[in-house]
Scaffold this motif. Sequence first.
Motif, PDB file in Angstrom:
ATOM      1  N   ALA A 137       0.827  -1.209   0.000  1.00 63.90           N
ATOM      2  CA  ALA A 137       0.000   0.000   0.000  1.00 63.90           C
ATOM      3  C   ALA A 137       0.863   1.260   0.000  1.00 63.90           C
ATOM      4  N   GLY A 138       1.898   1.279   0.864  1.00 61.42           N
ATOM      5  CA  GLY A 138       2.800   2.420   0.883  1.00 61.42           C
ATOM      6  C   GLY A 138       3.574   2.559  -0.412  1.00 61.42           C
ATOM      7  N   ASP A 139       4.003   1.420  -0.975  1.00 61.48           N
ATOM      8  CA  ASP A 139       4.717   1.453  -2.249  1.00 61.48           C
ATOM      9  C   ASP A 139       3.829   2.036  -3.351  1.00 61.48           C
ATOM     10  N   ALA A 140       2.579   1.589  -3.396  1.00 61.77           N
ATOM     11  CA  ALA A 140       1.660   2.079  -4.428  1.00 61.77           C
ATOM     12  C   ALA A 140       1.422   3.571  -4.275  1.00 61.77           C
ATOM     13  N   ALA A 141       1.265   4.035  -3.037  1.00 58.36           N
ATOM     14  CA  ALA A 141       1.022   5.456  -2.802  1.00 58.36           C
ATOM     15  C   ALA A 141       2.210   6.313  -3.234  1.00 58.36           C
ATOM     16  N   ALA A 142       3.425   5.745  -3.143  1.00 59.47           N
ATOM     17  CA  ALA A 142       4.636   6.479  -3.521  1.00 59.47           C
ATOM     18  C   ALA A 142       5.010   6.274  -4.981  1.00 59.47           C
ATOM     19  N   GLY A 143       4.229   5.502  -5.721  1.00 55.81           N
ATOM     20  CA  GLY A 143       4.533   5.242  -7.129  1.00 55.81           C
ATOM     21  C   GLY A 143       5.598   4.198  -7.338  1.00 55.81           C
ATOM     22  N   LYS A 144       5.857   3.388  -6.325  1.00 52.73           N
ATOM     23  CA  LYS A 144       6.843   2.313  -6.417  1.00 52.73           C
ATOM     24  C   LYS A 144       6.136   1.058  -6.923  1.00 52.73           C
ATOM     25  N   ARG A 145       6.358   0.718  -8.183  1.00 50.34           N
ATOM     26  CA  ARG A 145       5.569  -0.320  -8.857  1.00 50.34           C
ATOM     27  C   ARG A 145       6.267  -1.675  -8.774  1.00 50.34           C
ATOM     28  N   THR A 146       6.310  -2.227  -7.585  1.00 48.34           N
ATOM     29  CA  THR A 146       6.869  -3.562  -7.418  1.00 48.34           C
ATOM     30  C   THR A 146       5.946  -4.592  -8.059  1.00 48.34           C
ATOM     31  N   LEU A 147       6.405  -5.838  -8.122  1.00 47.06           N
ATOM     32  CA  LEU A 147       5.562  -6.882  -8.698  1.00 47.06           C
ATOM     33  C   LEU A 147       4.262  -7.050  -7.915  1.00 47.06           C
ATOM     34  N   VAL A 148       4.333  -6.955  -6.598  1.00 46.11           N
ATOM     35  CA  VAL A 148       3.121  -7.115  -5.787  1.00 46.11           C
ATOM     36  C   VAL A 148       2.159  -5.961  -6.022  1.00 46.11           C
ATOM     37  N   VAL A 149       2.677  -4.753  -6.204  1.00 42.16           N
ATOM     38  CA  VAL A 149       1.817  -3.611  -6.539  1.00 42.16           C
ATOM     39  C   VAL A 149       1.194  -3.808  -7.905  1.00 42.16           C
ATOM     40  N   ARG A 150       1.984  -4.254  -8.861  1.00 39.85           N
ATOM     41  CA  ARG A 150       1.477  -4.426 -10.229  1.00 39.85           C
ATOM     42  C   ARG A 150       0.416  -5.523 -10.318  1.00 39.85           C
ATOM     43  N   LEU A 151       0.643  -6.624  -9.629  1.00 36.51           N
ATOM     44  CA  LEU A 151      -0.256  -7.767  -9.737  1.00 36.51           C
ATOM     45  C   LEU A 151      -1.393  -7.728  -8.725  1.00 36.51           C
ATOM     46  N   GLY A 152      -1.157  -7.060  -7.595  1.00 36.37           N
ATOM     47  CA  GLY A 152      -2.098  -7.120  -6.490  1.00 36.37           C
ATOM     48  C   GLY A 152      -1.799  -8.339  -5.628  1.00 36.37           C
ATOM     49  N   PRO A 153      -2.017  -8.244  -4.314  1.00 40.91           N
ATOM     50  CA  PRO A 153      -1.628  -9.338  -3.424  1.00 40.91           C
ATOM     51  C   PRO A 153      -2.249 -10.683  -3.768  1.00 40.91           C
ATOM     52  N   GLN A 154      -3.499 -10.718  -4.176  1.00 47.23           N
ATOM     53  CA  GLN A 154      -4.154 -12.001  -4.411  1.00 47.23           C
ATOM     54  C   GLN A 154      -3.589 -12.742  -5.623  1.00 47.23           C
ATOM     55  N   ALA A 155      -3.197 -12.016  -6.643  1.00 49.01           N
ATOM     56  CA  ALA A 155      -2.557 -12.659  -7.798  1.00 49.01           C
ATOM     57  C   ALA A 155      -1.078 -12.904  -7.526  1.00 49.01           C
ATOM     58  N   ALA A 156      -0.445 -11.947  -6.848  1.00 51.83           N
ATOM     59  CA  ALA A 156       1.000 -12.030  -6.639  1.00 51.83           C
ATOM     60  C   ALA A 156       1.390 -13.142  -5.672  1.00 51.83           C
ATOM     61  N   LYS A 157       0.477 -13.552  -4.794  1.00 55.08           N
ATOM     62  CA  LYS A 157       0.844 -14.533  -3.772  1.00 55.08           C
ATOM     63  C   LYS A 157       1.346 -15.844  -4.371  1.00 55.08           C
ATOM     64  N   TRP A 158       0.905 -16.174  -5.581  1.00 52.55           N
ATOM     65  CA  TRP A 158       1.352 -17.418  -6.221  1.00 52.55           C
ATOM     66  C   TRP A 158       2.776 -17.303  -6.738  1.00 52.55           C
ATOM     67  N   GLY A 159       3.257 -16.071  -6.916  1.00 48.90           N
ATOM     68  CA  GLY A 159       4.612 -15.875  -7.396  1.00 48.90           C
ATOM     69  C   GLY A 159       5.658 -16.410  -6.440  1.00 48.90           C
ATOM     70  N   TYR A 160       5.379 -16.328  -5.145  1.00 49.36           N
ATOM     71  CA  TYR A 160       6.318 -16.853  -4.144  1.00 49.36           C
ATOM     72  C   TYR A 160       6.537 -18.345  -4.357  1.00 49.36           C
ATOM     73  N   LEU A 161       5.446 -19.067  -4.571  1.00 46.63           N
ATOM     74  CA  LEU A 161       5.541 -20.514  -4.782  1.00 46.63           C
ATOM     75  C   LEU A 161       6.288 -20.822  -6.072  1.00 46.63           C
ATOM     76  N   VAL A 162       6.063 -20.026  -7.120  1.00 45.98           N
ATOM     77  CA  VAL A 162       6.757 -20.230  -8.393  1.00 45.98           C
ATOM     78  C   VAL A 162       8.263 -20.055  -8.222  1.00 45.98           C
ATOM     79  N   ILE A 163       8.681 -18.994  -7.516  1.00 44.12           N
ATOM     80  CA  ILE A 163      10.111 -18.760  -7.312  1.00 44.12           C
ATOM     81  C   ILE A 163      10.734 -19.902  -6.513  1.00 44.12           C
ATOM     82  N   ALA A 164      10.037 -20.358  -5.474  1.00 45.34           N
ATOM     83  CA  ALA A 164      10.556 -21.469  -4.664  1.00 45.34           C
ATOM     84  C   ALA A 164      10.684 -22.739  -5.503  1.00 45.34           C
TER      85      ALA A 164
END
Length: 324
Positions: free
Chosen positions: A219-246
Amino acid sequence: MSPSPQHPSAGPAEPSPARFANPLARGIAATRPAFLLVTLVACLVGLAVAHGSGVRLDPLTALATVLLALVAHAAGNVINDYHDRDADRLNTGRLFPFTGGSRFIQNGVLSARQTAMLGYGLLAAVIPGGLWLAWSAGPGLLAIGAGGLLVAWAYSAPPLYLVGRGLGELCIVAAWLLVVAGADYVQRGAFSALPFAAGLSYALLVANLLYINQFPDHAGDAAAGKRTLVVRLGPQAAKWGYLVIALLAYAWLVLMVGRELLPQKAAAAAFTLVLSFNAAKHLIDHADEAAELAPAIRQTIAAACVHGLILTGALAMAEWPGGH
């Protein structure tokens, strides 16, 4: 410790000017020293690759490699605090000390200018030692060192600001692979594919630490314009990325052992998948609940560090196809 009246957002465990009145303690704490462990482990993996390859380790250059890598990582942490100061100021969902930065600027322990001077000063301090190591080991270390310094700067600083463009995980993988490769090169005196084969699974697990830390901060990243992967995807979509990386990390390790590029004993490092998968399940269940993610972050740290230490032991002690 209660929050400072000048900085009411400070949490009870966060730094305050009174707590860090000593300048030396303040400077050391600003580097977030606990997180330097992942770099120490990366150096050990690189040294173990060289030793397992039949290279006799030189204690002086090995120690210098570790110290310079730790200082470079410390510099990157402080530089990140400086350039992320606006995002960190807006970050009310942080899980200190894991996410949201060191809080030194936000809580008035250091000014932004002091933070910048410390971070870039530490980065500059790495250069003379790196040149001495390159003179001792070979000119190829200059390329590795320059790559590492570039990543440390470009990760946080404009105009590249790669973490704010959703490329932070790639930066982390590259940075920790370069640490492993650099530690190996200093001892070997030549380039080899072996540290990359051995280090990628570890580097991916370190990247997962950055990745999961983005959930409390999104939320803080999005408010500051910091477009991380979690900001770009949203937490519900991004949560699967952790499993993919592992899964990529452990699949790479198994592949390298299966192709006999790493010794069979290195497969023992795959046992840390229990930690990674437990953390993934916790994240999947609580992706939108920042306060619930501390156990998963701790398991992510443990998975990376234990994985690297098991690799270190296996690579150093086993005879393997790339080695003796």
